[in-house]
Design a protein around this motif. Structure first.
Motif, PDB file in Angstrom:
ATOM      1  N   THR A  19     -13.899  12.935  -8.254  1.00  0.00           N
ATOM      2  CA  THR A  19     -14.324  14.207  -7.687  1.00  0.00           C
ATOM      3  C   THR A  19     -14.028  14.253  -6.193  1.00  0.00           C
ATOM      4  N   PHE A  20     -14.199  13.147  -5.472  1.00  0.00           N
ATOM      5  CA  PHE A  20     -13.878  13.135  -4.052  1.00  0.00           C
ATOM      6  C   PHE A  20     -12.372  13.216  -3.839  1.00  0.00           C
ATOM      7  N   ASP A  21     -11.607  12.526  -4.669  1.00  0.00           N
ATOM      8  CA  ASP A  21     -10.151  12.638  -4.585  1.00  0.00           C
ATOM      9  C   ASP A  21      -9.724  14.089  -4.709  1.00  0.00           C
ATOM     10  N   GLY A  22     -10.297  14.772  -5.693  1.00  0.00           N
ATOM     11  CA  GLY A  22      -9.938  16.158  -5.916  1.00  0.00           C
ATOM     12  C   GLY A  22     -10.297  17.040  -4.743  1.00  0.00           C
ATOM     13  N   GLY A  40      -8.485  20.288  -0.234  1.00  0.00           N
ATOM     14  CA  GLY A  40      -8.548  20.665   1.169  1.00  0.00           C
ATOM     15  C   GLY A  40      -7.213  20.538   1.868  1.00  0.00           C
ATOM     16  N   LEU A  41      -6.503  19.454   1.586  1.00  0.00           N
ATOM     17  CA  LEU A  41      -5.197  19.231   2.197  1.00  0.00           C
ATOM     18  C   LEU A  41      -4.187  20.289   1.757  1.00  0.00           C
ATOM     19  N   SER A  42      -4.095  20.500   0.450  1.00  0.00           N
ATOM     20  CA  SER A  42      -3.073  21.419  -0.057  1.00  0.00           C
ATOM     21  C   SER A  42      -3.385  22.861   0.316  1.00  0.00           C
ATOM     22  N   GLY A  43      -4.677  23.230   0.305  1.00  0.00           N
ATOM     23  CA  GLY A  43      -5.042  24.592   0.675  1.00  0.00           C
ATOM     24  C   GLY A  43      -4.702  24.900   2.120  1.00  0.00           C
ATOM     25  N   ALA A  44      -5.021  23.975   3.029  1.00  0.00           N
ATOM     26  CA  ALA A  44      -4.710  24.189   4.444  1.00  0.00           C
ATOM     27  C   ALA A  44      -3.204  24.197   4.680  1.00  0.00           C
ATOM     28  N   GLU A  66      -1.867  27.573   3.633  1.00  0.00           N
ATOM     29  CA  GLU A  66      -2.216  28.645   4.571  1.00  0.00           C
ATOM     30  C   GLU A  66      -1.428  28.549   5.875  1.00  0.00           C
ATOM     31  N   LEU A  67      -1.128  27.332   6.311  1.00  0.00           N
ATOM     32  CA  LEU A  67      -0.437  27.134   7.581  1.00  0.00           C
ATOM     33  C   LEU A  67       1.078  27.097   7.433  1.00  0.00           C
ATOM     34  N   GLY A  68       1.568  27.221   6.202  1.00  0.00           N
ATOM     35  CA  GLY A  68       3.007  27.246   5.975  1.00  0.00           C
ATOM     36  C   GLY A  68       3.678  25.898   6.094  1.00  0.00           C
ATOM     37  N   VAL A  69       2.940  24.827   5.871  1.00  0.00           N
ATOM     38  CA  VAL A  69       3.546  23.496   5.875  1.00  0.00           C
ATOM     39  C   VAL A  69       4.394  23.359   4.611  1.00  0.00           C
ATOM     40  N   PRO A  70       5.680  23.068   4.736  1.00  0.00           N
ATOM     41  CA  PRO A  70       6.538  23.074   3.546  1.00  0.00           C
ATOM     42  C   PRO A  70       6.227  21.976   2.543  1.00  0.00           C
ATOM     43  N   ALA A  71       5.731  20.836   3.023  1.00  0.00           N
ATOM     44  CA  ALA A  71       5.466  19.740   2.088  1.00  0.00           C
ATOM     45  C   ALA A  71       4.529  18.727   2.710  1.00  0.00           C
ATOM     46  N   GLY A  73     -33.870  15.799 -12.641  1.00  0.00           N
ATOM     47  CA  GLY A  73     -34.220  17.170 -12.975  1.00  0.00           C
ATOM     48  C   GLY A  73     -33.659  18.202 -12.018  1.00  0.00           C
ATOM     49  N   GLY A  74     -32.773  17.792 -11.135  1.00  0.00           N
ATOM     50  CA  GLY A  74     -32.187  18.683 -10.141  1.00  0.00           C
ATOM     51  C   GLY A  74     -32.359  18.095  -8.762  1.00  0.00           C
ATOM     52  N   LEU A  75     -31.375  17.343  -8.303  1.00  0.00           N
ATOM     53  CA  LEU A  75     -31.515  16.574  -7.071  1.00  0.00           C
ATOM     54  C   LEU A  75     -31.283  17.432  -5.833  1.00  0.00           C
ATOM     55  N   SER A  76     -32.265  17.481  -4.953  1.00  0.00           N
ATOM     56  CA  SER A  76     -32.037  18.019  -3.616  1.00  0.00           C
ATOM     57  C   SER A  76     -31.147  17.026  -2.879  1.00  0.00           C
ATOM     58  N   THR A  77     -30.192  17.532  -2.113  1.00  0.00           N
ATOM     59  CA  THR A  77     -29.218  16.628  -1.521  1.00  0.00           C
ATOM     60  C   THR A  77     -28.569  17.267  -0.302  1.00  0.00           C
ATOM     61  N   VAL A  78     -27.644  16.541   0.294  1.00  0.00           N
ATOM     62  CA  VAL A  78     -26.865  17.033   1.425  1.00  0.00           C
ATOM     63  C   VAL A  78     -25.430  17.221   0.951  1.00  0.00           C
ATOM     64  N   TYR A  79     -24.918  18.421   1.104  1.00  0.00           N
ATOM     65  CA  TYR A  79     -23.538  18.684   0.707  1.00  0.00           C
ATOM     66  C   TYR A  79     -22.584  17.975   1.649  1.00  0.00           C
ATOM     67  N   HIS A  80     -21.658  17.207   1.071  1.00  0.00           N
ATOM     68  CA  HIS A  80     -20.669  16.434   1.815  1.00  0.00           C
ATOM     69  C   HIS A  80     -19.368  17.242   1.851  1.00  0.00           C
ATOM     70  N   PRO A  81     -19.029  17.845   2.987  1.00  0.00           N
ATOM     71  CA  PRO A  81     -17.882  18.764   3.029  1.00  0.00           C
ATOM     72  C   PRO A  81     -16.534  18.044   3.114  1.00  0.00           C
ATOM     73  N   ALA A  82     -16.185  17.326   2.048  1.00  0.00           N
ATOM     74  CA  ALA A  82     -14.938  16.551   2.049  1.00  0.00           C
ATOM     75  C   ALA A  82     -13.713  17.457   2.101  1.00  0.00           C
ATOM     76  N   ALA A  83     -13.705  18.527   1.310  1.00  0.00           N
ATOM     77  CA  ALA A  83     -12.546  19.431   1.304  1.00  0.00           C
ATOM     78  C   ALA A  83     -12.384  20.110   2.659  1.00  0.00           C
ATOM     79  N   GLU A  84     -13.504  20.541   3.245  1.00  0.00           N
ATOM     80  CA  GLU A  84     -13.455  21.179   4.552  1.00  0.00           C
ATOM     81  C   GLU A  84     -12.947  20.220   5.624  1.00  0.00           C
ATOM     82  N   MET A  85     -13.374  18.960   5.525  1.00  0.00           N
ATOM     83  CA  MET A  85     -12.914  17.944   6.464  1.00  0.00           C
ATOM     84  C   MET A  85     -11.399  17.753   6.353  1.00  0.00           C
ATOM     85  N   ALA A  86     -10.893  17.668   5.121  1.00  0.00           N
ATOM     86  CA  ALA A  86      -9.460  17.479   4.927  1.00  0.00           C
ATOM     87  C   ALA A  86      -8.673  18.671   5.451  1.00  0.00           C
TER      88      ALA A  86
END
Length: 345
Positions: free
Chosen positions: A93-96, A101-105, A108-113, A291-304
């Motif tokens: 899930t973290f790999d994904g 995040g990398l491919s989306g940015a 958007e920025l027009g990086v060819p590869a 039963g539903g864990l309260s947690t801290v969202y880790h913004p890995a995609a945003e970081m990438a």
């Protein structure tokens, strides 16, 4: 048959140099808007495809960014979880998230590869052969950052992901681990808990992220005038602490929270009725932990994604700098006010 710039120029009624300026995409060239629009339309109509290899020879740029993923993903050792497949799933899930995040940015920025170098261990010259204009390095929190030290003296612009320990010549983008843990701890304090323990390896683990999370916990406790307790990382110690009055747990990861929950449940303790529990990462399936864990969202995609943008800014001449991506609380059902605060009998 390849359409040449000369043919586009003849059809558009302009010079070849004007076509080159328009199709280069650089705004520094002064070409009238209507002329530029006509040139682009003619190029599309003729099916013109730019000769990227020739352009790269002129500009000494490939337009491509390199990516090294030395380590992505989980956290807690398999022996703590009792099921290696669990941590393996979390790594995926973290790999994904990182790749999204990398491919989306890049899109958007027009990086060819994006040129992905699998794993670490590559010789330094591998990254300096002109194939990429800059390098993103996803750092291994367990084995250090030897590659960054090697790249520090190179002319290739480098931005590191998932670390704040970088040479001066290297930019860095990381998640605000300390800030996220402080948010989690402050949430529990706001509910009325005063005896809160950090569950995980923390500073003693030698893992940068976990050390920062424990520091965030301690900072929030100190801000509230409460004592920070010694970190715990096994079920028996946690149960002893609860018997001694601990009413809330800040786990350094969601997987650690799952282990803590199992220990509490095995002793007949209920979450959150007897003990409040909050994790860190918001992994896939966190909504089913306790039963539903309260947690801290880790913004890995945003970081990438921010890493790609930071590297593009480096290529434009910006000096290297460090950036932290804020984490945020995701509140579910595993945290509540302590019983003594709600018992009115």
């Amino acid at each position: 048959m390849r359409i040449r710039i000369k043919e586009v120029a003849e059809r558009a009624g302009v010079s070849a140099s004007t076509v080159s300026k328009v199709l280069s995409g650089h705004d520094v060239y002064a070409v009238r808007a209507e002329t530029a629009q006509r040139v682009r339309q003619v190029a599309r109509d003729l099916g013109y495809v730019p000769d990227v290899a020739a352009r790269n020879l002129r500009t000494r740029r490939t337009g491509q960014l390199g990516v090294v993923l030395e380590a992505v993903g989980a956290s807690e050792p398999d022996e703590l979880l009792g099921d290696p497949s669990v941590s393996s799933a979390v790594r995926r899930t973290f790999d994904g998230a990182i790749m999204a995040g990398l491919s989306g940015a890049a899109r958007e920025l027009g990086v060819p590869a994006l040129v992905v170098y699998p794993g670490g261990g590559h010789a330094l010259h591998t990254f300096l052969d002109g194939r990429v204009d800059g390098l993103l390095v996803g750092c291994d929190p367990l084995r250090g950052h030897g590659l960054l030290a090697s790249l520090a003296q190179a002319t290739l612009p480098v931005v590191a992901l998932w670390t704040q320990r970088v040479p001066e010549s290297v930019g860095a983008v990381d998640v605000d681990h300390a800030g996220g843990a402080a948010l989690a701890t402050a949430h529990l304090i706001g509910l009325g808990h005063t005896r809160i323990v950090f569950y995980g390896g923390g500073i003693r683990s030698g893992v940068e992220h976990f050390a920062r999370r424990q520091e965030g916990y301690a900072r929030a406790m100190a801000s509230a005038g409460l004592p920070a307790l010694a970190a715990l990382h096994d079920g028996p110690s946690l149960l002893h602490a609860v018997r001694e009055g601990v009413s809330a747990v800040v786990a350094e990861t969601d997987l650690g929270a799952a282990a803590a929950y199992r220990a509490l449940r095995s002793a007949g303790l209920r979450v959150p009725d007897d003990v409040s529990l909050i994790g860190f990462d918001d992994i896939q399936g966190a909504e089913y932990i306790a039963g539903g864990l309260s947690t801290v969202y880790h913004p890995a995609a945003e970081m990438a994604a921010e890493g790609v943008q930071a590297l593009m800014r480096r290529l434009s001449g910006e000096a290297p700098r460090q950036q932290l991506i804020p984490a945020r609380l995701v509140l579910r059902r595993s945290t509540a006010a302590p019983r003594r605060a709600t018992d009115t009998s």
